[in-house]
Design an enzyme around this catalytic site. Structure first.
Site, mmCIF file in Angstrom:
data_model
loop_
_atom_site.group_PDB
_atom_site.id
_atom_site.type_symbol
_atom_site.label_atom_id
_atom_site.label_comp_id
_atom_site.label_asym_id
_atom_site.label_seq_id
_atom_site.Cartn_x
_atom_site.Cartn_y
_atom_site.Cartn_z
ATOM 1 N N GLU A 37 87.619 55.804 30.526
ATOM 2 C CA GLU A 37 87.444 57.213 30.892
ATOM 3 C C GLU A 37 87.619 57.413 32.399
ATOM 4 O OE1 GLU A 37 84.975 59.950 28.119
ATOM 5 O OE2 GLU A 37 83.715 59.626 29.860
ATOM 6 N N LYS A 87 87.552 68.846 22.780
ATOM 7 C CA LYS A 87 86.251 69.521 22.696
ATOM 8 C C LYS A 87 86.439 71.007 22.443
ATOM 9 C CE LYS A 87 83.364 67.066 26.015
ATOM 10 N NZ LYS A 87 82.707 67.205 27.306
ATOM 11 N N HIS A 96 89.289 34.056 15.692
ATOM 12 C CA HIS A 96 89.824 34.063 14.326
ATOM 13 C C HIS A 96 90.389 35.436 13.956
ATOM 14 C CE1 HIS A 96 87.983 30.120 13.722
ATOM 15 N NE2 HIS A 96 87.084 30.595 14.561
HETATM 16 O O1 PA5 Z 1 80.965 59.486 31.003
HETATM 17 C C1 PA5 Z 1 80.939 60.667 30.720
HETATM 18 O O2 PA5 Z 1 80.896 61.556 31.572
HETATM 19 C C2 PA5 Z 1 80.939 61.097 29.270
HETATM 20 O O3 PA5 Z 1 81.154 60.014 28.430
HETATM 21 C C3 PA5 Z 1 79.599 61.752 28.920
HETATM 22 O O4 PA5 Z 1 78.567 60.829 29.132
HETATM 23 C C4 PA5 Z 1 79.581 62.215 27.456
HETATM 24 O O5 PA5 Z 1 80.637 63.096 27.229
HETATM 25 C C5 PA5 Z 1 78.263 62.905 27.143
HETATM 26 O O6 PA5 Z 1 78.056 63.964 28.031
HETATM 27 P P1 PA5 Z 1 76.642 64.635 28.197
HETATM 28 O O7 PA5 Z 1 75.719 63.651 28.820
HETATM 29 O O8 PA5 Z 1 76.879 65.823 29.085
HETATM 30 O O9 PA5 Z 1 76.152 65.052 26.844
#
Ligand code: PA5
Length: 471
Positions: free
Chosen positions: A292, A434, A321
């Site tokens: 990410e 989203k 494996h």
């Molecule tokens: O790393 C990130 O920013 C994302 O993976 C968030 O943690 C994830 O989308 C969850 O977001 P939130 O904590 O606002 O619910």
């Protein structure tokens, strides 16, 4: 205390040849740029722009987390459930798997009076219903974690639990909920205030995947008896080990550089392969952090770059494996990181009575010795096949060393972002999906998008036989 360390011998050209290995000249060429990246990071940090790097020193938060954890323990809850997703769950999973071990929920003597821990990072109804069958609502505390307070998966989980708790416990239901969220903004913060939940703040400027050392990851850890101060001390010690702008003196900078050069030499897949099942959660957490943060369309200058190594989690020896054949003989597109531990918590011997002479060499060895032989054997074979690999060694799986490891990876990711020239702290690419999901669920203002989606995709929902391109 012995530190974790990075051994990168097997990514070097001296070991695996110039075609796939990194030459000293390549390291020399990048040295100055890497130093500049590090200096920029230091400048940004001192300007308050990278607060995740200062979390190990936040005594106030540690005290607040310990206070809430002690309160949970005093109230004798049988179960502690984390509701969250992505960066709001993976750090908890990493800490729990590594430091509580595989039998924590099963055996009360391992838990030593602490509640069972469940980290539910999914809205799969089968999993959620399974959890509800397992727990007694009255004796369960739910920690809903969401920085934004609007993530639909977490909000949906929360609404289900809130409804169930209200029905069961009436007005005082808030005593079974702890909200970890933004200090000011978001729906979760507002509801928590109105209905009197205990709340914990996610410090401003710390994004989800960099939040394991905030109340996000620390509360469930403290509730289950993990020494969070030791974890933070480990993180702080890694910070001290990574103060130099010289790649040879800074493991986070060196590993970022190695990954970056490897990527530019066509090794676009970064495999994280622990030889300890307890570190599987750390590998999963790393994969999210790496993917990410570094997978970006635009550079910081706005140029289209479509950059980003693909992280893959493997597990030794299980994946010997499954995946290893590919790593040995498939395309030269991977750099593998082995995570290894010097000492397992327990030991078990293979009996000396082996009823077949072809298996006699196993006699009297321990499973740890077998594990080590397999790891070394695999690593040697990969190296001899020109496959770049490096090793991160943990003396043992302790809170201190896990703190070191998590901090190393976070810092390395921020530095890799600089080397790749992208912003590792945003995630614009997840917004489109989203938005579509919200539109399909009928969110106000997205009616047009809903129609579009239903027209173009909705008709295919059931993959009906007879439709074009459905067989
Ligand atoms: O790393 C990130 O920013 C994302 O993976 C968030 O943690 C994830 O989308 C969850 O977001 P939130 O904590 O606002 O619910």
């Amino acid at each position: 205390m012995q530190n974790i360390h990075l051994d990168f011998d097997n990514v070097m050209a001296e070991r695996i040849g110039e075609e796939h290995g990194i030459t000293r000249a390549e390291l020399g060429d990048i040295r100055e740029r890497a130093a500049k990246c590090f200096q920029n990071l230091v400048k940004e940090r001192s300007g308050g722009l990278l607060p995740f790097l200062d979390l190990p020193y936040d005594k106030h938060t540690t005290a607040r987390v310990s206070e809430v954890a002690n309160d949970v323990k005093k109230r004798d809850f049988s179960d502690f459930v984390v509701l969250g997703i992505g960066g709001s769950a993976l750090g908890n999973i990493a800490l729990h798997m590594a430091l509580n071990g595989p039998l924590y929920n099963e055996l009360s003597e391992v838990r030593k009076g602490c509640p069972r821990i469940h980290i539910i990072d999914t809205i799969d109804p089968d999993i959620f219903n399974g959890l509800l069958r397992l727990i007694n609502l009255e004796k369960t505390v739910f920690n809903v974690i969401s920085k934004s307070g609007t993530t639909v998966e977490t909000v949906a989980q929360f609404l289900i639990v809130r409804d169930l708790l209200r029905k069961k416990l009436g007005n005082g239901y808030g005593k079974n909920l702890i909200a970890t969220t933004d200090p000011v903004d978001g729906a979760l913060r507002r509801i928590a205030g109105e209905d009197n939940y205990t709340t914990l703040d996610i410090p401003e400027g710390v994004g989800g995947r960099f939040s394991v050392l905030t109340p996000v990851g620390l509360l469930s850890a403290a509730v289950s008896g993990i020494d969070i101060e030791a974890a933070l001390a480990g993180a702080a010690s890694m910070d001290r080990l990574c103060q130099s702008d010289d790649i040879r003196q800074n493991p986070a900078l060196m590993n970022a550089v190695l990954q970056c050069i490897s990527y530019n030499k066509g090794k676009q897949i970064s495999v994280m392969m622990p030889y300890s099942s307890r570190l599987k959660g750390v590998a999963e957490w790393y994969c999210q952090l790496w993917a990410e943060s570094l997978g970006k369309k635009l550079s910081v200058d706005g140029e289209v770059v479509h950059c980003g190594p693909t992280p893959v989690r493997a597990l030794g020896p299980t994946d010997q494996h499954s995946q290893l054949q590919l790593y040995m003989e498939g395309p030269f597109d991977k750099v593998i990181t082995f995570l290894i531990v010097g000492r397992f918590e327990s030991s078990i011997k293979i009996p000396s009575d082996v009823p077949d002479k072809n298996l006699a060499h196993l006699s009297g060895h321990s499973l740890e010795e077998l594990m080590e032989a397999e790891r070394l054997g695999t690593q040697a074979a990969l190296t001899e096949n020109g496959r770049p690999n490096c090793t991160i060694y943990l003396p043992e799986i302790s809170a201190f060393h896990i703190g070191q490891l998590l901090y190393l990876f976070e810092l390395q990711t921020a530095l890799a972002g600089k080397l790749f020239g992208i912003n590792p702290f945003d995630q614009p690419g997840v917004e489109a999906g989203k938005l579509n999901a919200n539109a399909l669920l009928g969110k106000k203002g997205l009616e047009g998008r809903k129609k579009e989606l239903e027209q173009f995709y909705g008709r295919r929902h059931d993959c009906k036989e007879g439709e074009e391109n459905v067989i």
